[in-house]
Design a protein around this motif. Structure first.
Motif, PDB file in Angstrom:
ATOM      1  N   ARG A 161      -3.228  -2.216  13.633  1.00 40.42           N
ATOM      2  CA  ARG A 161      -3.423  -3.022  12.440  1.00 40.42           C
ATOM      3  C   ARG A 161      -4.105  -2.169  11.380  1.00 40.42           C
ATOM      4  O   ARG A 161      -5.072  -1.454  11.689  1.00 40.42           O
ATOM      5  CB  ARG A 161      -4.262  -4.260  12.761  1.00 40.42           C
ATOM      6  N   PRO A 162      -3.647  -2.214  10.129  1.00 38.26           N
ATOM      7  CA  PRO A 162      -4.283  -1.399   9.085  1.00 38.26           C
ATOM      8  C   PRO A 162      -5.744  -1.775   8.893  1.00 38.26           C
ATOM      9  O   PRO A 162      -6.151  -2.933   9.054  1.00 38.26           O
ATOM     10  CB  PRO A 162      -3.445  -1.712   7.830  1.00 38.26           C
ATOM     11  N   ASP A 163      -6.547  -0.773   8.528  1.00 40.17           N
ATOM     12  CA  ASP A 163      -7.973  -1.007   8.328  1.00 40.17           C
ATOM     13  C   ASP A 163      -8.241  -1.824   7.062  1.00 40.17           C
ATOM     14  O   ASP A 163      -9.144  -2.665   7.049  1.00 40.17           O
ATOM     15  CB  ASP A 163      -8.716   0.328   8.236  1.00 40.17           C
ATOM     16  N   ARG A 164      -7.462  -1.593   6.029  1.00 40.39           N
ATOM     17  CA  ARG A 164      -7.687  -2.275   4.755  1.00 40.39           C
ATOM     18  C   ARG A 164      -6.679  -3.404   4.576  1.00 40.39           C
ATOM     19  O   ARG A 164      -5.498  -3.232   4.878  1.00 40.39           O
ATOM     20  CB  ARG A 164      -7.551  -1.304   3.580  1.00 40.39           C
ATOM     21  N   PRO A 165      -7.114  -4.544   4.075  1.00 40.44           N
ATOM     22  CA  PRO A 165      -6.144  -5.607   3.761  1.00 40.44           C
ATOM     23  C   PRO A 165      -5.319  -5.238   2.540  1.00 40.44           C
ATOM     24  O   PRO A 165      -5.628  -4.301   1.802  1.00 40.44           O
ATOM     25  CB  PRO A 165      -7.041  -6.827   3.494  1.00 40.44           C
ATOM     26  N   ASN A 166      -4.290  -6.012   2.332  1.00 44.09           N
ATOM     27  CA  ASN A 166      -3.363  -5.691   1.243  1.00 44.09           C
ATOM     28  C   ASN A 166      -4.017  -5.812  -0.124  1.00 44.09           C
ATOM     29  O   ASN A 166      -3.705  -5.035  -1.041  1.00 44.09           O
ATOM     30  CB  ASN A 166      -2.138  -6.601   1.333  1.00 44.09           C
ATOM     31  N   TRP A 167      -4.923  -6.775  -0.299  1.00 43.18           N
ATOM     32  CA  TRP A 167      -5.508  -6.951  -1.623  1.00 43.18           C
ATOM     33  C   TRP A 167      -6.372  -5.758  -2.022  1.00 43.18           C
ATOM     34  O   TRP A 167      -6.451  -5.399  -3.208  1.00 43.18           O
ATOM     35  CB  TRP A 167      -6.332  -8.239  -1.682  1.00 43.18           C
ATOM     36  N   GLN A 168      -7.000  -5.100  -1.039  1.00 38.28           N
ATOM     37  CA  GLN A 168      -7.766  -3.898  -1.357  1.00 38.28           C
ATOM     38  C   GLN A 168      -6.860  -2.746  -1.770  1.00 38.28           C
ATOM     39  O   GLN A 168      -7.218  -1.951  -2.648  1.00 38.28           O
ATOM     40  CB  GLN A 168      -8.620  -3.498  -0.157  1.00 38.28           C
ATOM     41  N   VAL A 169      -5.700  -2.665  -1.139  1.00 39.78           N
ATOM     42  CA  VAL A 169      -4.763  -1.608  -1.508  1.00 39.78           C
ATOM     43  C   VAL A 169      -4.257  -1.809  -2.929  1.00 39.78           C
ATOM     44  O   VAL A 169      -4.201  -0.863  -3.733  1.00 39.78           O
ATOM     45  CB  VAL A 169      -3.589  -1.577  -0.511  1.00 39.78           C
ATOM     46  N   VAL A 170      -3.898  -3.048  -3.264  1.00 32.47           N
ATOM     47  CA  VAL A 170      -3.404  -3.324  -4.617  1.00 32.47           C
ATOM     48  C   VAL A 170      -4.498  -3.099  -5.649  1.00 32.47           C
ATOM     49  O   VAL A 170      -4.274  -2.486  -6.710  1.00 32.47           O
ATOM     50  CB  VAL A 170      -2.864  -4.766  -4.693  1.00 32.47           C
ATOM     51  N   ALA A 171      -5.718  -3.560  -5.345  1.00 32.49           N
ATOM     52  CA  ALA A 171      -6.821  -3.358  -6.276  1.00 32.49           C
ATOM     53  C   ALA A 171      -7.164  -1.879  -6.430  1.00 32.49           C
ATOM     54  O   ALA A 171      -7.485  -1.409  -7.529  1.00 32.49           O
ATOM     55  CB  ALA A 171      -8.052  -4.135  -5.804  1.00 32.49           C
ATOM     56  N   GLY A 172      -7.087  -1.139  -5.338  1.00 33.70           N
ATOM     57  CA  GLY A 172      -7.375   0.292  -5.414  1.00 33.70           C
ATOM     58  C   GLY A 172      -6.364   1.070  -6.210  1.00 33.70           C
ATOM     59  O   GLY A 172      -6.659   2.165  -6.711  1.00 33.70           O
TER      60      GLY A 172
END
Length: 299
Positions: free
Chosen positions: A155-166
């Motif tokens: 499972r990825p460490d970061r959720p999707n919303w953190q990736v989009v925000a980053g």
């Protein structure tokens, strides 16, 4: 003695080939006419996939199929962005050369209008294509993280919303996109989950160019707020550098996306087969309307 009478008879020469009368060429009289609608031929139906039959199960798109579809849309957008940014960089270079020449000579108005048209055209196409490429690229990244997790059972460490925000927040987007891609690459290569992700050489180069492009773009935006002739001339060089770096980022992004997509969803041409409908089972076939045959129809 009386003179002999002689009759002269002329006959045409014998032809080498027997003479055949020339037949008149047939004239087109239109399509054939039938006294009744013909009953032969194919049914008036278009081809349908087997799942289009009423009662059959509808297909469910798998994440890997969606990832391939997004990759098919993102790759052309990245290449278009790279070409548009390179075109804009050349237009800015032409404008700077004209600025240098104009210090000692008068330039024709047509050349100046052409330079302005090139810069404006590139300045419109490049941001639009870059925005679309970033949008589709983020969607592909989210789907690729899901596919990589399913293949490796992680499972990825970061959720999707953190990736989009980053990807979108200024300052944070200097570091988080490269880290996210490094984690994706680590998962794709099936390295130990406890090991710290280490980006490859190609990813490190992309990360460096990505950060430089964002920094130069920010400086260019702030530089455009300055006034004065010298500031405007220096602004042309900043725009030139920003467009050149954007072209490199777009090209490198296309190469990375193509590489990761091939690792996640390899396609073997030898195993690809065409669809062939063999039979339909446990499905209710539609009742096709059929007209009654006229009694006076000619067979």
């Amino acid at each position: 003695m009386q003179p002999m009478r002689v009759d002269w008879v002329a006959s045409p020469p014998v032809p080498l080939r027997p003479y055949r009368p020339r037949r008149p060429e047939p004239h087109y009289a239109g399509p054939p006419a039938y006294p009744a609608p013909p009953r032969w031929g194919f049914p008036a139906l278009t081809w349908r996939w087997p799942t289009a039959v009423p009662g059959a199960d509808k297909p469910v798109a798998q994440p890997v199929d969606r990832m391939r579809a997004l990759a098919g849309s993102a790759l052309p957008l990245f290449w278009i962005t790279g070409a548009a940014a390179a075109f804009t960089a050349l237009a800015e270079l032409l404008r700077y050369i004209l600025l240098l020449v104009s210090r000692n000579a008068v330039l024709p108005a047509g050349l100046l209008h052409t330079s302005d048209a090139l810069v404006v055209t590139g300045g419109v196409i490049t941001p639009v294509s870059a925005a679309l490429a970033v949008l589709v690229g983020i969607l592909w990244l989210l789907r690729a993280r899901q596919v990589a997790g399913e293949l490796t059972g992680t499972r990825p460490d970061r959720p999707n919303w953190q990736v989009v925000a980053g990807m979108l927040i200024p300052g944070v987007n200097l570091l988080l996109p490269g880290a996210t891609l490094a984690e994706l690459e680590h998962t794709i290569l099936e390295k130990p989950p406890a090991e710290r992700p280490k980006p490859s050489r190609e990813l490190s180069q992309w990360w460096l160019i990505w950060a430089a492009s964002l920094l130069v773009s920010g400086i260019t935006l702030l530089w455009s707020l300055r006034t004065g002739v010298q500031a405007q001339a220096d602004g042309v060089l900043w725009h030139l550098a920003a467009d050149a770096l954007l072209a490199l980022v777009a090209i490198r992004s296309a190469r990375l996306l193509k590489r990761y997509n091939a690792l996640l969803a390899p396609v073997n041409p030898a195993t690809v087969q065409r669809f062939e409908l063999i039979s339909i089972r446990d499905a209710e076939l539609p009742q096709l309307p059929r007209r009654e045959r006229p009694k006076d129809a000619v067979r």
